[in-house]
Scaffold this motif. Structure first.
Motif, PDB file in Angstrom:
ATOM      1  N   LEU A   1       0.841  -1.376   0.174  1.00  0.00           N
ATOM      2  CA  LEU A   1       0.280   0.032   0.134  1.00  0.00           C
ATOM      3  C   LEU A   1       0.866   1.239   0.098  1.00  0.00           C
ATOM      4  CD1 LEU A   1      -2.564  -1.197   2.470  1.00  0.00           C
ATOM      5  CD2 LEU A   1      -2.900  -0.818   0.054  1.00  0.00           C
TER       6      LEU A   1
ATOM      7  N   GLN B   1      -3.400   4.092  -4.888  1.00  0.00           N
ATOM      8  CA  GLN B   1      -3.933   3.714  -3.646  1.00  0.00           C
ATOM      9  C   GLN B   1      -5.015   2.782  -3.606  1.00  0.00           C
ATOM     10  OE1 GLN B   1      -4.000   7.380  -1.450  1.00  0.00           O
ATOM     11  NE2 GLN B   1      -2.399   6.751   0.059  1.00  0.00           N
ATOM     12  N   THR B   2      -6.103   3.332  -4.411  1.00  0.00           N
ATOM     13  CA  THR B   2      -7.257   2.835  -4.495  1.00  0.00           C
ATOM     14  C   THR B   2      -7.279   1.204  -5.115  1.00  0.00           C
ATOM     15  OG1 THR B   2      -8.110   3.876  -6.602  1.00  0.00           O
ATOM     16  CG2 THR B   2      -9.064   4.864  -4.412  1.00  0.00           C
TER      17      THR B   2
ATOM     18  N   VAL C   1      -5.819  -0.804  -2.114  1.00  0.00           N
ATOM     19  CA  VAL C   1      -6.762  -0.832  -1.086  1.00  0.00           C
ATOM     20  C   VAL C   1      -7.705  -1.839  -1.503  1.00  0.00           C
ATOM     21  CG1 VAL C   1      -8.726  -0.010   0.041  1.00  0.00           C
ATOM     22  CG2 VAL C   1      -6.602   1.099  -0.190  1.00  0.00           C
TER      23      VAL C   1
ATOM     24  N   ILE D   1      -5.182  -2.620   6.043  1.00  0.00           N
ATOM     25  CA  ILE D   1      -5.349  -1.550   5.707  1.00  0.00           C
ATOM     26  C   ILE D   1      -5.392  -0.610   6.724  1.00  0.00           C
ATOM     27  CG2 ILE D   1      -6.963   0.177   4.548  1.00  0.00           C
ATOM     28  CD1 ILE D   1      -8.061  -2.226   2.948  1.00  0.00           C
TER      29      ILE D   1
ATOM     30  N   PHE E   1     -11.013   4.112   3.067  1.00  0.00           N
ATOM     31  CA  PHE E   1     -10.410   2.772   2.675  1.00  0.00           C
ATOM     32  C   PHE E   1     -10.465   1.663   3.338  1.00  0.00           C
ATOM     33  CE2 PHE E   1      -6.655   5.897   0.822  1.00  0.00           C
ATOM     34  CZ  PHE E   1      -7.325   5.722  -0.424  1.00  0.00           C
TER      35      PHE E   1
ATOM     36  N   GLY F   1     -12.203  -1.738   1.162  1.00  0.00           N
ATOM     37  CA  GLY F   1     -11.447  -2.681   0.985  1.00  0.00           C
ATOM     38  C   GLY F   1     -12.125  -3.861   1.707  1.00  0.00           C
TER      39      GLY F   1
END
Length: 196
Positions: free
Chosen positions: A37, A55-56, A59, A75, A110, A114
């Motif tokens: 991450l 990032q997305t 995640v 996360i 996040f 996730g």
């Protein structure tokens, strides 16, 4: 489509099967996941006030591969590293201030996103059906943008929050969701039966 027999039998699909691994394995997975991450956070396209990063993708992929529980733990551990000042957030940033600034809504979203993706993947929305995997990733991404924009709107207004915190990321969100689904498709899946 989700296999009806799968749901009826009460089994879940877990690509890495972390729920049945040893504690040492789980700890190693969390450490590796937070490093992954952090790496995804370094890959960014500068934008104001929220940079577009991988990032997305990271995640959603951690949630999908680790399952909703281990994905959520990983996360959250990564976010705690960022809050502690480690350079693991977007652009190598890290401090508690980021959890009160314009990106805070995305950061707090996040783990929720996730875990949602992990939950869907464990129920068949995975690489065995790339369309469902894509939809799972897209749902997580849309939820992240929605929660992030809601927080952003508190300081700059709804219209501007949509203009700078959602619209510029829609195409990227679709592309990252497709990449996530393709990644799941490339990874072998294991079936596991839930213990009673």
């Amino acid at each position: 489509m989700i296999d009806a027999n799968l749901s009826a039998a009460g089994s879940v699909l877990s690509p890495l099967n972390l729920e049945n691994r040893s504690l040492l394995w789980k700890i190693a997975a969390v450490v590796f996941g937070t490093m992954f991450l952090a790496l995804m956070s370094r890959i960014e396209v500068p934008m104001y006030p929220v940079p577009m990063t991988m990032q997305t993708y990271g995640v959603m992929l951690v949630g999908a591969l680790y399952g909703w529980r281990m994905g959520g733990i990983t996360i959250i551990a990564w976010l705690m590293e960022g809050a502690a000042g480690l350079p693991v957030l977007a652009g190598g940033a890290g401090s508690l201030a980021h959890f009160a600034g314009p990106t805070a809504g995305y950061l707090f979203a996040f783990p929720i996103c996730g875990m949602l993706v992990g939950w869907l993947v464990q129920r068949g929305w995975n690489g065995r059906n790339v369309i469902l995997a894509f939809i799972a990733m897209l749902i997580g991404t849309v939820l992240c943008l929605t929660l992030g924009a809601f927080w952003l709107s508190l300081s700059i207004g709804v219209e501007k929050a949509m203009a700078v915190g959602v619209t510029p990321f829609l195409v990227g969100g679709v592309l990252k969701s497709a990449l996530g689904a393709a990644t799941l498709r490339a990874i072998p899946h294991k079936s596991e039966r839930k213990s009673d």
